[in-house]
Design a protein around this motif. Structure first.
Motif, PDB file in Angstrom:
ATOM      1  N   PHE A  84      21.666 -21.063 -41.642  1.00 41.81           N
ATOM      2  CA  PHE A  84      21.687 -21.073 -43.224  1.00 41.81           C
ATOM      3  C   PHE A  84      23.234 -20.529 -43.586  1.00 41.81           C
ATOM      4  N   SER A  85      24.281 -21.416 -43.423  1.00 42.68           N
ATOM      5  CA  SER A  85      25.380 -20.886 -43.758  1.00 42.68           C
ATOM      6  C   SER A  85      26.344 -22.456 -43.768  1.00 42.68           C
ATOM      7  N   PHE A  86      27.363 -22.003 -44.377  1.00 41.05           N
ATOM      8  CA  PHE A  86      28.267 -23.265 -44.641  1.00 41.05           C
ATOM      9  C   PHE A  86      28.751 -23.764 -42.980  1.00 41.05           C
ATOM     10  N   VAL A  87      28.866 -25.005 -42.855  1.00 40.78           N
ATOM     11  CA  VAL A  87      29.027 -25.571 -41.468  1.00 40.78           C
ATOM     12  C   VAL A  87      30.224 -24.896 -40.648  1.00 40.78           C
ATOM     13  N   ALA A  88      31.315 -24.293 -41.468  1.00 34.62           N
ATOM     14  CA  ALA A  88      32.384 -23.715 -40.779  1.00 34.62           C
ATOM     15  C   ALA A  88      31.780 -22.917 -39.959  1.00 34.62           C
ATOM     16  N   THR A  89      30.853 -22.119 -40.098  1.00 30.01           N
ATOM     17  CA  THR A  89      30.408 -20.929 -39.320  1.00 30.01           C
ATOM     18  C   THR A  89      30.378 -21.544 -37.814  1.00 30.01           C
ATOM     19  N   ALA A  90      29.313 -22.636 -37.652  1.00 26.98           N
ATOM     20  CA  ALA A  90      29.166 -23.276 -36.454  1.00 26.98           C
ATOM     21  C   ALA A  90      30.355 -23.903 -35.790  1.00 26.98           C
ATOM     22  N   HIS A  91      31.248 -24.488 -36.598  1.00 22.81           N
ATOM     23  CA  HIS A  91      32.451 -25.258 -36.148  1.00 22.81           C
ATOM     24  C   HIS A  91      33.443 -24.207 -35.348  1.00 22.81           C
ATOM     25  N   ALA A  92      33.417 -23.044 -35.950  1.00 20.34           N
ATOM     26  CA  ALA A  92      34.275 -22.155 -35.457  1.00 20.34           C
ATOM     27  C   ALA A  92      33.769 -21.791 -33.909  1.00 20.34           C
ATOM     28  N   ILE A  93      32.738 -21.599 -33.895  1.00 18.38           N
ATOM     29  CA  ILE A  93      32.059 -21.354 -32.552  1.00 18.38           C
ATOM     30  C   ILE A  93      32.272 -22.601 -31.254  1.00 18.38           C
ATOM     31  N   ARG A  94      32.245 -23.981 -31.875  1.00 22.51           N
ATOM     32  CA  ARG A  94      32.246 -25.077 -31.038  1.00 22.51           C
ATOM     33  C   ARG A  94      33.889 -25.140 -30.933  1.00 22.51           C
ATOM     34  N   LEU A  95      34.880 -24.880 -31.706  1.00 23.41           N
ATOM     35  CA  LEU A  95      36.213 -24.881 -31.625  1.00 23.41           C
ATOM     36  C   LEU A  95      36.716 -24.035 -30.736  1.00 23.41           C
ATOM     37  N   SER A  96      35.938 -22.928 -30.576  1.00 19.71           N
ATOM     38  CA  SER A  96      36.270 -21.881 -29.479  1.00 19.71           C
ATOM     39  C   SER A  96      35.995 -22.185 -28.051  1.00 19.71           C
ATOM     40  N   GLY A  97      34.989 -23.184 -27.919  1.00 17.95           N
ATOM     41  CA  GLY A  97      34.921 -23.681 -26.854  1.00 17.95           C
ATOM     42  C   GLY A  97      33.450 -23.139 -26.319  1.00 17.95           C
ATOM     43  N   ALA A  98      32.751 -22.573 -27.177  1.00 16.19           N
ATOM     44  CA  ALA A  98      31.331 -21.936 -27.147  1.00 16.19           C
ATOM     45  C   ALA A  98      30.091 -23.030 -27.666  1.00 16.19           C
ATOM     46  N   THR A  99      29.161 -22.828 -27.476  1.00 16.34           N
ATOM     47  CA  THR A  99      27.816 -23.508 -28.058  1.00 16.34           C
ATOM     48  C   THR A  99      27.031 -22.681 -29.057  1.00 16.34           C
ATOM     49  N   PRO A 100      26.730 -23.268 -30.118  1.00 14.81           N
ATOM     50  CA  PRO A 100      25.985 -22.285 -31.125  1.00 14.81           C
ATOM     51  C   PRO A 100      24.644 -22.334 -30.716  1.00 14.81           C
ATOM     52  N   VAL A 101      24.167 -21.353 -30.987  1.00 17.49           N
ATOM     53  CA  VAL A 101      22.653 -21.077 -30.727  1.00 17.49           C
ATOM     54  C   VAL A 101      22.048 -20.685 -31.926  1.00 17.49           C
ATOM     55  N   PHE A 102      21.230 -21.470 -32.604  1.00 18.49           N
ATOM     56  CA  PHE A 102      20.344 -20.752 -33.990  1.00 18.49           C
ATOM     57  C   PHE A 102      19.231 -20.095 -33.886  1.00 18.49           C
ATOM     58  N   ALA A 103      19.254 -18.980 -34.667  1.00 14.94           N
ATOM     59  CA  ALA A 103      18.219 -18.072 -34.706  1.00 14.94           C
ATOM     60  C   ALA A 103      17.658 -17.949 -36.122  1.00 14.94           C
ATOM     61  N   ASP A 104      16.492 -17.558 -36.300  1.00 11.84           N
ATOM     62  CA  ASP A 104      15.969 -17.718 -37.757  1.00 11.84           C
ATOM     63  C   ASP A 104      16.458 -16.520 -38.464  1.00 11.84           C
ATOM     64  N   ILE A 105      16.119 -16.435 -40.052  1.00 15.37           N
ATOM     65  CA  ILE A 105      16.645 -15.515 -40.681  1.00 15.37           C
ATOM     66  C   ILE A 105      15.504 -14.711 -41.489  1.00 15.37           C
ATOM     67  N   ASP A 106      15.798 -13.596 -41.818  1.00 17.26           N
ATOM     68  CA  ASP A 106      15.060 -12.879 -42.942  1.00 17.26           C
ATOM     69  C   ASP A 106      14.679 -13.519 -44.175  1.00 17.26           C
ATOM     70  N   PRO A 107      13.317 -13.352 -44.389  1.00 15.35           N
ATOM     71  CA  PRO A 107      13.119 -14.059 -45.530  1.00 15.35           C
ATOM     72  C   PRO A 107      13.441 -13.489 -47.118  1.00 15.35           C
ATOM     73  N   GLU A 108      13.768 -12.112 -46.943  1.00 19.56           N
ATOM     74  CA  GLU A 108      14.351 -11.326 -48.238  1.00 19.56           C
ATOM     75  C   GLU A 108      15.743 -11.590 -48.216  1.00 19.56           C
ATOM     76  N   THR A 109      16.694 -11.291 -47.110  1.00 18.15           N
ATOM     77  CA  THR A 109      18.055 -11.342 -47.198  1.00 18.15           C
ATOM     78  C   THR A 109      18.568 -12.457 -47.259  1.00 18.15           C
ATOM     79  N   LEU A 110      17.821 -13.430 -46.418  1.00 20.58           N
ATOM     80  CA  LEU A 110      18.410 -14.789 -46.049  1.00 20.58           C
ATOM     81  C   LEU A 110      19.422 -14.613 -44.828  1.00 20.58           C
TER      82      LEU A 110
END
Length: 371
Positions: A84-110
């Protein structure tokens, strides 16, 4: 005839009277980039304003995040982040050579849920990249405990969090590093730009080198860097923007407070960001449209657009639903129920420091119609 459009954001511009002396200095020196004198003054002034000791300004936050991960030694493996973010967050991970792993978020703070993060850790995990979504501080203590327990890096995407404080201290002090965005739509902008906040001077100098192709001196290159330098013009904009910036934040709080006051108690509608809370920056005004509201989120989005009001569905779709990431095992929607629900319900309303009350009432009246 439609009324004037109201956009979700309207960038603040510095006063020309504050800009002209800086431009005359740049024109006189002809130093345009490569950590010139205006940039160095901007870094000093920015550190003082934010209440941090060490930072490096860079060309944008995406590059800043890549530099932060490179400095942390992350060039492979996995980095746990939010969908739950702008795509640049994951792009930066990929551009660094790593793989993003998505975890779920808190329902109050998101924001990222530390328990969900811990459940995703494997021997390949190298770092956690949480986001202070909409300027709401994530659980910095819980995430720090998870990172320390597993011996991995903690780098905060603080793109939304300029000026945010917790317990009187800058939220940027948490983690190994934090990365700010100074994009035009942010609370504080340099047209384009960003900064990497670090914990010590050696790390700051290392980020500076990586942002300048890895040059250690005129004839030595110690690492594979890139060109992520901020130029003198953008630094001048930043210096000028700092003038009167507290007044800008105060004006944003007034706008957010008007939304909260008039939308409080509307069935099926939840205002996500706190108002009147010390340390928040009123970066955005997201609402969640639940089943008890009389129409769904997309119908309200269309109704606002018909009234020439351009809200935004931030963040929809989830990063994990986008083509470069949807095939990852962690991207399966059933693994991300809270984030998936938020993405279907969220709507960010127009918010900027000079949004006048009459224009804001146009937005609110559309939302209240039929409620």
């Amino acid at each position: 005839m439609k009324p004037d459009p109201i956009y979700v954001a309207r960038p603040r511009l510095p006063e020309l009277s504050d800009m002209m002396p800086l431009l005359e200095e740049i024109w006189g020196s002809r130093i345009l980039t490569n950590r010139g004198p205006v940039l160095q003054r901007f870094e000093t002034a920015l550190s003082k304003y934010l209440g941090v000791e060490h930072l490096s300004v860079v060309s944008n936050a995406t590059q800043g995040t890549v530099l932060a991960m490179r400095q942390a030694g992350i060039t492979s493996g996995e980095v746990i982040t939010t969908p739950f973010s702008f795509v640049a967050t994951a792009h930066a991970i990929r551009l660094s050579g790593a793989t993003p792993v998505f975890a779920d978020i808190d329902p109050e703070t998101l924001n990222l849920d530390p328990a969900q993060v811990e459940a995703k850790i494997t021997p390949q995990t190298r770092a956690i990249l949480p986001v202070h979504t909409f300027g709401i501080p994530c659980d910095v203590d819980g995430l720090a405990e998870v990172a320390a327990r597993h011996g991995i890096a903690l780098i905060h995407d603080a793109a939304h969090a300029f000026g945010v404080r917790r317990d009187g201290q800058s939220i940027l002090r948490h983690g190994d590093m934090s990365v700010l965005s100074f994009h035009a739509t942010k609370v504080f902008n340099t047209f384009e730009g960003g900064a990497v906040i670090v914990q010590d001077r050696d790390t700051k100098l290392a980020i500076d080198r990586l942002a300048n192709f890895g040059f250690a001196d005129a004839v030595s290159v110690d690492d594979i860097g890139t060109n992520a330098k901020m130029n003198e013009f953008n630094a001048a904009v930043g210096l000028a923007q700092l003038c009167g910036f507290d007044d800008v934040l105060a004006a944003r709080h007034v706008v957010a407070g008007r939304y909260s006051a008039r939308l409080e108690g509307v069935a099926g509608l939840r205002c996500v960001c706190p108002t009147g809370v010390a340390g928040h920056n009123s970066y955005a005004f997201p609402i969640l449209i639940g089943p008890d509201y009389h129409i769904d989120r997309d119908a309200l989005f269309a109704r606002l657009e018909d009234a020439n009001v351009f809200a935004r569905r931030y963040f929809y779709p989830l990063i994990s639903d986008l083509a470069p990431y949807s095939d990852l095992p962690s991207a399966a929607p059933d693994l991300l129920p809270v984030a998936s629900k938020a993405a279907e319900q969220v709507l960010c309303l127009p918010l900027y420091h000079d949004l006048d009350e009459a224009a804001q009432n146009r937005v609110i009246d559309v939302i209240l119609a039929g409620s």
